[in-house]
Design an enzyme around this catalytic site. Sequence first.
Site, PDB file in Angstrom:
ATOM      1  N   SER A  19       0.824  -1.217   0.000  1.00 28.43           N
ATOM      2  CA  SER A  19       0.000   0.000   0.000  1.00 28.43           C
ATOM      3  C   SER A  19       0.857   1.266   0.000  1.00 28.43           C
ATOM      4  CB  SER A  19      -0.886   0.050   1.258  1.00 28.43           C
ATOM      5  OG  SER A  19      -1.848  -0.958   1.229  1.00 28.43           O
ATOM      6  N   ILE A  20       0.407   2.251  -0.765  1.00 26.26           N
ATOM      7  CA  ILE A  20       1.103   3.543  -0.768  1.00 26.26           C
ATOM      8  C   ILE A  20       1.113   4.120   0.655  1.00 26.26           C
ATOM      9  CG2 ILE A  20       0.913   5.933  -1.584  1.00 26.26           C
ATOM     10  CD1 ILE A  20      -0.063   4.794  -4.280  1.00 26.26           C
ATOM     11  N   GLN A  40      -9.731  -0.628   7.455  1.00 27.68           N
ATOM     12  CA  GLN A  40     -11.099  -0.575   6.920  1.00 27.68           C
ATOM     13  C   GLN A  40     -12.048  -1.537   7.607  1.00 27.68           C
ATOM     14  OE1 GLN A  40     -11.307  -1.467   2.742  1.00 27.68           O
ATOM     15  NE2 GLN A  40     -13.528  -1.294   2.671  1.00 27.68           N
ATOM     16  N   ASP A  64     -14.295   2.693   8.520  1.00 26.97           N
ATOM     17  CA  ASP A  64     -14.851   2.542   7.173  1.00 26.97           C
ATOM     18  C   ASP A  64     -15.349   3.927   6.778  1.00 26.97           C
ATOM     19  OD1 ASP A  64     -16.527   2.254   4.971  1.00 26.97           O
ATOM     20  OD2 ASP A  64     -17.026   0.190   5.496  1.00 26.97           O
ATOM     21  N   TYR A 156      -9.549   3.060 -16.563  1.00 22.79           N
ATOM     22  CA  TYR A 156      -9.627   3.783 -15.289  1.00 22.79           C
ATOM     23  C   TYR A 156     -11.048   4.332 -15.101  1.00 22.79           C
ATOM     24  CZ  TYR A 156      -7.602   6.168 -11.251  1.00 22.79           C
ATOM     25  OH  TYR A 156      -7.298   6.580  -9.969  1.00 22.79           O
ATOM     26  N   LYS A 163     -11.402  11.093  -9.232  1.00 23.00           N
ATOM     27  CA  LYS A 163     -10.133  11.745  -8.856  1.00 23.00           C
ATOM     28  C   LYS A 163     -10.159  13.240  -9.211  1.00 23.00           C
ATOM     29  CE  LYS A 163      -7.629   8.307  -7.130  1.00 23.00           C
ATOM     30  NZ  LYS A 163      -7.463   8.214  -5.666  1.00 23.00           N
ATOM     31  N   ILE A 192       1.483   2.022  -9.437  1.00 23.65           N
ATOM     32  CA  ILE A 192       2.249   1.149  -8.537  1.00 23.65           C
ATOM     33  C   ILE A 192       1.389  -0.088  -8.310  1.00 23.65           C
ATOM     34  CG2 ILE A 192       3.237   0.910  -6.219  1.00 23.65           C
ATOM     35  CD1 ILE A 192       3.482   3.965  -6.103  1.00 23.65           C
ATOM     36  N   THR A 194      -0.454  -2.355  -6.468  1.00 25.05           N
ATOM     37  CA  THR A 194      -1.043  -2.525  -5.131  1.00 25.05           C
ATOM     38  C   THR A 194      -2.360  -3.285  -5.297  1.00 25.05           C
ATOM     39  OG1 THR A 194      -2.309  -0.488  -5.345  1.00 25.05           O
ATOM     40  CG2 THR A 194      -0.131  -0.273  -4.350  1.00 25.05           C
ATOM     41  N   LEU A 195      -3.029  -3.577  -4.188  1.00 22.14           N
ATOM     42  CA  LEU A 195      -4.320  -4.278  -4.279  1.00 22.14           C
ATOM     43  C   LEU A 195      -5.327  -3.464  -5.079  1.00 22.14           C
ATOM     44  CD1 LEU A 195      -4.659  -5.648  -0.640  1.00 22.14           C
ATOM     45  CD2 LEU A 195      -4.313  -6.971  -2.730  1.00 22.14           C
TER      46      LEU A 195
HETATM   47  P1  NAD Z   1      -4.384  -0.194  -1.569  1.00 25.22           P
HETATM   48  O1  NAD Z   1      -5.389  -1.199  -2.043  1.00 25.22           O
HETATM   49  O2  NAD Z   1      -3.186  -0.697  -0.912  1.00 25.22           O
HETATM   50  O3  NAD Z   1      -5.061   0.907  -0.671  1.00 25.22           O
HETATM   51  C1  NAD Z   1      -6.403   1.332  -0.845  1.00 25.22           C
HETATM   52  C2  NAD Z   1      -6.964   1.474   0.549  1.00 25.22           C
HETATM   53  O4  NAD Z   1      -8.288   1.992   0.503  1.00 25.22           O
HETATM   54  C3  NAD Z   1      -7.036   0.138   1.293  1.00 25.22           C
HETATM   55  O5  NAD Z   1      -6.316   0.225   2.499  1.00 25.22           O
HETATM   56  C4  NAD Z   1      -8.510  -0.041   1.581  1.00 25.22           C
HETATM   57  O6  NAD Z   1      -8.739  -0.676   2.834  1.00 25.22           O
HETATM   58  C5  NAD Z   1      -8.955   1.413   1.604  1.00 25.22           C
HETATM   59  N1  NAD Z   1     -10.393   1.551   1.471  1.00 25.22           N
HETATM   60  C6  NAD Z   1     -11.197   1.258   0.411  1.00 25.22           C
HETATM   61  N2  NAD Z   1     -12.488   1.469   0.739  1.00 25.22           N
HETATM   62  C7  NAD Z   1     -12.498   1.926   2.033  1.00 25.22           C
HETATM   63  C8  NAD Z   1     -13.516   2.307   2.940  1.00 25.22           C
HETATM   64  N3  NAD Z   1     -14.817   2.257   2.609  1.00 25.22           N
HETATM   65  N4  NAD Z   1     -13.146   2.734   4.187  1.00 25.22           N
HETATM   66  C9  NAD Z   1     -11.849   2.781   4.551  1.00 25.22           C
HETATM   67  N5  NAD Z   1     -10.841   2.423   3.730  1.00 25.22           N
HETATM   68  C10 NAD Z   1     -11.163   1.987   2.487  1.00 25.22           C
HETATM   69  O7  NAD Z   1      -3.999   0.629  -2.910  1.00 25.22           O
HETATM   70  P2  NAD Z   1      -3.121   1.945  -3.106  1.00 25.22           P
HETATM   71  O8  NAD Z   1      -2.704   1.897  -4.540  1.00 25.22           O
HETATM   72  O9  NAD Z   1      -2.089   2.068  -2.055  1.00 25.22           O
HETATM   73  O10 NAD Z   1      -4.199   3.105  -2.993  1.00 25.22           O
HETATM   74  C11 NAD Z   1      -4.053   4.204  -2.112  1.00 25.22           C
HETATM   75  C12 NAD Z   1      -4.427   5.490  -2.827  1.00 25.22           C
HETATM   76  O11 NAD Z   1      -3.462   5.773  -3.842  1.00 25.22           O
HETATM   77  C13 NAD Z   1      -5.775   5.456  -3.540  1.00 25.22           C
HETATM   78  O12 NAD Z   1      -6.400   6.717  -3.409  1.00 25.22           O
HETATM   79  C14 NAD Z   1      -5.382   5.242  -4.981  1.00 25.22           C
HETATM   80  O13 NAD Z   1      -6.361   5.689  -5.903  1.00 25.22           O
HETATM   81  C15 NAD Z   1      -4.138   6.097  -5.028  1.00 25.22           C
HETATM   82  N6  NAD Z   1      -3.260   5.866  -6.183  1.00 25.22           N
HETATM   83  C16 NAD Z   1      -2.822   4.628  -6.459  1.00 25.22           C
HETATM   84  C17 NAD Z   1      -2.005   4.443  -7.561  1.00 25.22           C
HETATM   85  C18 NAD Z   1      -1.515   3.061  -7.915  1.00 25.22           C
HETATM   86  O14 NAD Z   1      -1.124   2.860  -9.076  1.00 25.22           O
HETATM   87  N7  NAD Z   1      -1.449   2.130  -6.998  1.00 25.22           N
HETATM   88  C19 NAD Z   1      -1.619   5.523  -8.356  1.00 25.22           C
HETATM   89  C20 NAD Z   1      -2.090   6.792  -8.019  1.00 25.22           C
HETATM   90  C21 NAD Z   1      -2.912   6.962  -6.932  1.00 25.22           C
END
Ligand code: NAD
Length: 260
Positions: A19-20, A40, A64, A156, A163, A192, A194-195
């Site tokens: 996770s980021i 969450q 949540d 996307y 976004k 990146i 990630t899940l």
């Molecule tokens: P991740 O799956 O590791 O993290 C996403 C998180 O959102 C998870 O921890 C999940 O539990 C949480 N989440 C979702 N619904 C929720 C809810 N109802 N209540 C509380 N938490 C909730 O993935 P990530 O890539 O680390 O995503 C983190 C952020 O970075 C997101 O906003 C994503 O859009 C953004 N982002 C990701 C990328 C990428 O390529 N991975 C690029 C740019 C931006």
Amino acid sequence: MGFLTGKRAVIAGIASDRSIAWGIAQAMAREGAEIALTYQSERLAERVREMAAEIGASICLPLDVSSDDEIVRMYESLAGHWPSFDILVHSVAYAPRDQLVGRYLDTVTREGSLIAHDISSYSFVAMAKYGRSLLSKQSALLTLSYLGAVRSIPNYNIMGPAKASLEANVRFMAADLGAAGVRVNGISAGPIKTLAASGVGDFRQMLQHFASIAPLRRNVTIEDVGNAAAFLCSDLASGITGEIVYVDGGFHTVGMSMPD
Ligand code: NAD
């Protein structure tokens, strides 16, 4: 002494060590911040508690973001540990999987659109709204965005408009909270693995395309994003607010890729 010494940071969005938010938590802990993590659901509780222990974070709270009551309860619990806090990281996004594969108009639905905007954009506002009485005088809020906010990206889909809404929220929140000394920024990260990202169709091709075109000729890491986040939420960035900072190896700056 780290440049976040004396700061207290609440970080939402850890689901795994990819996770980021985990890259951000590690960077902030390294720079001396005290960290509180949220998770969450109970399914993630144990994993997040273990990760919290790794960075010396003793506060782990359920959250949540789809529920105002849960957000309020999280802050009530937090107030039992800390009288105030300085940093809020919102690294949360969600859209139903069927929204993220295929042509835009074929897949987008009213319900999918509502969910994507609620969880991925409005929740940042709600976290600020219910948490602001606990924010210290020099605090910083940060969220995570993606290039799909300003350019169309295959698959996307509805996350792009979500976004875009999130980035507009950054600007409106910065204007609203600036006089109180609160800064609000976003990081637009490159792709990146990630899940959350694995739900976007053809994500692997997106990673390859990105690395072949970005000026740095590589994908970014959660460490790259974590370090930028730590800076943006520190007093070193005291003049920066309402901004979307790209941590994408320069990808968004390129008009045409040059052959190597
Ligand atoms: P991740 O799956 O590791 O993290 C996403 C998180 O959102 C998870 O921890 C999940 O539990 C949480 N989440 C979702 N619904 C929720 C809810 N109802 N209540 C509380 N938490 C909730 O993935 P990530 O890539 O680390 O995503 C983190 C952020 O970075 C997101 O906003 C994503 O859009 C953004 N982002 C990701 C990328 C990428 O390529 N991975 C690029 C740019 C931006």
